[in-house]
Motif scaffolding. Structure first.
Motif, PDB file in Angstrom:
ATOM      1  N   VAL A  25     -22.092 -16.166  27.152  1.00  0.00           N
ATOM      2  CA  VAL A  25     -22.121 -17.564  27.575  1.00  0.00           C
ATOM      3  C   VAL A  25     -21.210 -17.783  28.773  1.00  0.00           C
ATOM      4  CG1 VAL A  25     -21.638 -19.946  26.878  1.00  0.00           C
ATOM      5  CG2 VAL A  25     -22.715 -18.378  25.266  1.00  0.00           C
ATOM      6  N   PHE A  26     -20.014 -17.196  28.741  1.00  0.00           N
ATOM      7  CA  PHE A  26     -19.073 -17.355  29.843  1.00  0.00           C
ATOM      8  C   PHE A  26     -19.629 -16.721  31.122  1.00  0.00           C
ATOM      9  CE2 PHE A  26     -15.487 -16.560  32.560  1.00  0.00           C
ATOM     10  CZ  PHE A  26     -14.594 -17.603  32.314  1.00  0.00           C
ATOM     11  N   GLU A  50      -5.836  -8.466  28.130  1.00  0.00           N
ATOM     12  CA  GLU A  50      -5.061  -9.547  28.754  1.00  0.00           C
ATOM     13  C   GLU A  50      -3.725  -9.786  28.051  1.00  0.00           C
ATOM     14  OE1 GLU A  50      -6.617 -13.697  30.314  1.00  0.00           O
ATOM     15  OE2 GLU A  50      -6.252 -13.754  28.163  1.00  0.00           O
ATOM     16  N   GLU A  51      -2.676  -9.902  28.873  1.00  0.00           N
ATOM     17  CA  GLU A  51      -1.338 -10.238  28.388  1.00  0.00           C
ATOM     18  C   GLU A  51      -0.654 -11.156  29.388  1.00  0.00           C
ATOM     19  OE1 GLU A  51       0.216  -9.831  25.712  1.00  0.00           O
ATOM     20  OE2 GLU A  51      -0.891  -8.258  24.657  1.00  0.00           O
ATOM     21  N   PRO A  52      -0.192 -12.344  28.978  1.00  0.00           N
ATOM     22  CA  PRO A  52      -0.468 -12.964  27.684  1.00  0.00           C
ATOM     23  C   PRO A  52      -1.869 -13.574  27.701  1.00  0.00           C
ATOM     24  CG  PRO A  52       0.848 -14.433  29.020  1.00  0.00           C
ATOM     25  CD  PRO A  52       0.687 -13.170  29.829  1.00  0.00           C
ATOM     26  N   PRO A  53      -2.471 -13.768  26.550  1.00  0.00           N
ATOM     27  CA  PRO A  53      -3.839 -14.299  26.529  1.00  0.00           C
ATOM     28  C   PRO A  53      -3.884 -15.782  26.883  1.00  0.00           C
ATOM     29  CG  PRO A  53      -2.995 -14.057  24.299  1.00  0.00           C
ATOM     30  CD  PRO A  53      -1.975 -13.445  25.210  1.00  0.00           C
ATOM     31  N   ALA A  54      -4.994 -16.198  27.478  1.00  0.00           N
ATOM     32  CA  ALA A  54      -5.214 -17.618  27.744  1.00  0.00           C
ATOM     33  C   ALA A  54      -5.608 -18.315  26.440  1.00  0.00           C
ATOM     34  CB  ALA A  54      -6.313 -17.786  28.784  1.00  0.00           C
ATOM     35  N   MET A  55      -5.617 -19.642  26.468  1.00  0.00           N
ATOM     36  CA  MET A  55      -6.106 -20.415  25.323  1.00  0.00           C
ATOM     37  C   MET A  55      -7.626 -20.490  25.428  1.00  0.00           C
ATOM     38  SD  MET A  55      -3.200 -23.413  25.523  1.00  0.00           S
ATOM     39  CE  MET A  55      -3.020 -23.254  27.316  1.00  0.00           C
ATOM     40  N   ARG A  56      -8.294 -20.115  24.354  1.00  0.00           N
ATOM     41  CA  ARG A  56      -9.759 -20.073  24.379  1.00  0.00           C
ATOM     42  C   ARG A  56     -10.325 -20.642  23.081  1.00  0.00           C
ATOM     43  NH1 ARG A  56      -8.405 -14.991  26.770  1.00  0.00           N
ATOM     44  NH2 ARG A  56      -9.054 -14.932  28.952  1.00  0.00           N
ATOM     45  N   ASP A  65     -23.929 -20.507  12.934  1.00  0.00           N
ATOM     46  CA  ASP A  65     -24.753 -20.239  14.115  1.00  0.00           C
ATOM     47  C   ASP A  65     -24.008 -19.333  15.089  1.00  0.00           C
ATOM     48  OD1 ASP A  65     -26.608 -21.863  13.005  1.00  0.00           O
ATOM     49  OD2 ASP A  65     -26.476 -23.464  14.499  1.00  0.00           O
ATOM     50  N   ALA A  66     -24.727 -18.802  16.049  1.00  0.00           N
ATOM     51  CA  ALA A  66     -24.121 -17.971  17.080  1.00  0.00           C
ATOM     52  C   ALA A  66     -23.261 -18.829  18.007  1.00  0.00           C
ATOM     53  CB  ALA A  66     -25.206 -17.260  17.884  1.00  0.00           C
ATOM     54  N   VAL A  67     -22.275 -18.221  18.628  1.00  0.00           N
ATOM     55  CA  VAL A  67     -21.451 -18.912  19.620  1.00  0.00           C
ATOM     56  C   VAL A  67     -22.332 -19.344  20.784  1.00  0.00           C
ATOM     57  CG1 VAL A  67     -19.585 -18.650  21.302  1.00  0.00           C
ATOM     58  CG2 VAL A  67     -19.348 -17.666  19.004  1.00  0.00           C
ATOM     59  N   SER A  68     -22.313 -20.642  21.106  1.00  0.00           N
ATOM     60  CA  SER A  68     -23.146 -21.138  22.204  1.00  0.00           C
ATOM     61  C   SER A  68     -22.371 -22.010  23.181  1.00  0.00           C
ATOM     62  CB  SER A  68     -24.341 -21.930  21.651  1.00  0.00           C
ATOM     63  OG  SER A  68     -23.907 -22.995  20.826  1.00  0.00           O
ATOM     64  N   GLY A  69     -21.070 -22.179  22.935  1.00  0.00           N
ATOM     65  CA  GLY A  69     -20.224 -22.915  23.863  1.00  0.00           C
ATOM     66  C   GLY A  69     -18.860 -22.251  23.922  1.00  0.00           C
ATOM     67  N   VAL A  70     -18.276 -22.189  25.120  1.00  0.00           N
ATOM     68  CA  VAL A  70     -16.985 -21.513  25.283  1.00  0.00           C
ATOM     69  C   VAL A  70     -16.094 -22.335  26.197  1.00  0.00           C
ATOM     70  CG1 VAL A  70     -18.088 -19.255  24.992  1.00  0.00           C
ATOM     71  CG2 VAL A  70     -17.710 -20.146  27.293  1.00  0.00           C
ATOM     72  N   ALA A  71     -14.802 -22.201  26.019  1.00  0.00           N
ATOM     73  CA  ALA A  71     -13.841 -22.862  26.905  1.00  0.00           C
ATOM     74  C   ALA A  71     -12.609 -21.981  27.043  1.00  0.00           C
ATOM     75  CB  ALA A  71     -13.455 -24.233  26.361  1.00  0.00           C
ATOM     76  N   GLN A  72     -11.981 -22.072  28.198  1.00  0.00           N
ATOM     77  CA  GLN A  72     -10.779 -21.298  28.491  1.00  0.00           C
ATOM     78  C   GLN A  72      -9.813 -22.182  29.268  1.00  0.00           C
ATOM     79  OE1 GLN A  72     -10.850 -17.059  30.101  1.00  0.00           O
ATOM     80  NE2 GLN A  72     -10.298 -18.167  31.961  1.00  0.00           N
ATOM     81  N   LEU A  85      -9.312 -25.592  33.417  1.00  0.00           N
ATOM     82  CA  LEU A  85     -10.273 -25.444  32.327  1.00  0.00           C
ATOM     83  C   LEU A  85     -11.605 -24.918  32.840  1.00  0.00           C
ATOM     84  CD1 LEU A  85     -11.064 -26.049  29.317  1.00  0.00           C
ATOM     85  CD2 LEU A  85     -11.813 -28.314  30.134  1.00  0.00           C
ATOM     86  N   ARG A  86     -12.102 -23.906  32.163  1.00  0.00           N
ATOM     87  CA  ARG A  86     -13.489 -23.474  32.356  1.00  0.00           C
ATOM     88  C   ARG A  86     -14.218 -23.752  31.053  1.00  0.00           C
ATOM     89  NH1 ARG A  86     -13.949 -20.710  37.113  1.00  0.00           N
ATOM     90  NH2 ARG A  86     -12.160 -19.493  37.854  1.00  0.00           N
ATOM     91  N   LEU A  87     -15.353 -24.419  31.141  1.00  0.00           N
ATOM     92  CA  LEU A  87     -16.105 -24.817  29.950  1.00  0.00           C
ATOM     93  C   LEU A  87     -17.587 -24.621  30.230  1.00  0.00           C
ATOM     94  CD1 LEU A  87     -15.456 -28.071  27.888  1.00  0.00           C
ATOM     95  CD2 LEU A  87     -17.753 -27.207  28.301  1.00  0.00           C
ATOM     96  N   PHE A  88     -18.241 -23.826  29.392  1.00  0.00           N
ATOM     97  CA  PHE A  88     -19.661 -23.537  29.586  1.00  0.00           C
ATOM     98  C   PHE A  88     -20.401 -23.653  28.250  1.00  0.00           C
ATOM     99  CE2 PHE A  88     -17.477 -20.580  32.645  1.00  0.00           C
ATOM    100  CZ  PHE A  88     -17.743 -21.318  33.794  1.00  0.00           C
ATOM    101  N   VAL A  89     -21.619 -24.180  28.333  1.00  0.00           N
ATOM    102  CA  VAL A  89     -22.480 -24.297  27.150  1.00  0.00           C
ATOM    103  C   VAL A  89     -23.830 -23.663  27.482  1.00  0.00           C
ATOM    104  CG1 VAL A  89     -23.608 -25.875  25.540  1.00  0.00           C
ATOM    105  CG2 VAL A  89     -21.329 -26.424  26.429  1.00  0.00           C
TER     106      VAL A  89
END
Length: 336
Positions: A25-26, A50-56, A65-72, A85-89
């Motif tokens: 999705v991303f 990744e170090e340190p990891p982003a918030m996701r 259901d399967a993952v169909s939306g993501v945000a970082q 913010l990156r946000l995709f659906v």
């Protein structure tokens, strides 16, 4: 009626199927918004290292259901209190509240982290812009243009060869793939420090010290996902130092789309035609070393008229408009 579920996404603890779905999705969303392709396998490798990891976050249209939306969400080091913010659906599950649910979580987390603003880029005139404009207090910070140079069109390469042949006096061309040669690393770093001279650049990146150690650290980040780093530069013959440089990355697969990143020229060497010279050289090197690359994409601030003029001369053509938008963090914002 199914309910949208949103959960924190930790790549190292995610099931393989969820990691693959999140990256799919991303990757698709990033391609549509930026013109660049991030292979899913390379993205997964990058997230796991990744170090340190982003918030996701990962969102599902319904439980199970399967993952169909993501945000970082990442904090912007050059702008205290601002998150990016990156946000995709996935297209098949849009207009079901997934984007709103992800935005709510991002807003809540940003508020808890002490952020007061969120920034993001959206495709102008598309569904992403319509969604973004529902956020209270949203404003457009920069208007950007996604441009593409087609290397599979012979006239583009012919134009670039012609420009490379017009060598400005007192300079020579160099190029490298991977780390900068040791004798050029320090002066290359000084050139990179002037990327911030471009209009609007300070709104997108932070000032930093570009000594040799910083150059090596930056090079490592540019190839984290297996990408190959290509640099074309102009060296001042008298001093032996880099005075202009342009940077691009090629996907680990070797194509088909490469990313043109930054181009900079030291102030005292401007107006010599160096930017178009090194970028023309770069196109030829792409053709020679990476035959799988059929196009190069670059995002340019619409106010950066000199760079736009250089790109048009080199065969770049506009693909789409992008907006860098910003909105205040509103605790409890429930989205549109």
């Amino acid at each position: 009626m199914t309910m949208v579920t949103v959960e924190p996404f930790l790549p190292r603890h995610a099931a393989a199927v969820d990691l693959a779905a999140w990256c799919a999705v991303f990757s698709d969303g990033y391609r549509d918004s930026s013109g660049s392709t991030v292979p899913q396998s390379a993205l997964a490798e990058r997230l796991l290292a990744e170090e340190p990891p982003a918030m996701r976050w990962a969102a599902r249209a319904g439980s199970g259901d399967a993952v169909s939306g993501v945000a970082q969400l990442r904090s912007q080091p050059h702008q205290p209190g601002t998150g990016f913010l990156r946000l995709f659906v996935a297209p098949s599950t849009r207009r079901n509240g997934i984007g709103s649910a992800l935005l709510f979580e991002a807003m809540r987390t940003a508020d808890e982290a002490g952020m007061d603003r969120l920034q993001s880029t959206v495709l102008a005139g598309a569904t992403g812009e319509s969604f973004a404009r529902t956020v209270p207090g949203l404003r457009v910070v920069l208007r950007l243009e996604l441009q593409e140079q087609r290397l599979d069109q012979e006239w583009v390469l012919a134009r670039c060869r012609e420009l490379v042949a017009r060598r400005p006096s007192a300079y020579r061309l160099v190029h490298w793939i991977g780390p900068a040669p040791e004798q050029l690393a320090a002066s290359f770093g000084r050139v990179m420090g002037h990327v911030l001279d471009a209009p609007g650049a300070a709104l997108q990146m932070s000032s930093r010290t570009w000594d040799t150690a910083a150059v090596r650290a930056w090079e490592a980040t540019m190839i984290t996902g297996g990408e190959q780093l290509l640099v074309s530069a102009a060296v001042h013959s008298a001093s032996g130092e880099v005075v202009a440089a342009t940077v691009a990355t090629v996907p680990a697969s070797g194509g088909p789309v490469a990313d043109q990143h930054d181009t900079a020229v030291l102030p005292e060497h401007r107006r010599q035609g160096l930017a178009r010279w090194i970028k023309a050289e770069q196109a030829i090197r792409f053709h020679e070393h990476f035959p799988g690359v059929r196009a190069v994409v670059s995002t340019v601030n619409q106010e950066n008229l000199p760079m736009t003029a250089v790109n048009r001369l080199l065969g770049y053509r506009p693909l789409s408009g992008r907006l860098l938008v910003e909105a205040p963090v509103v605790a409890g914002h429930a989205g549109p």
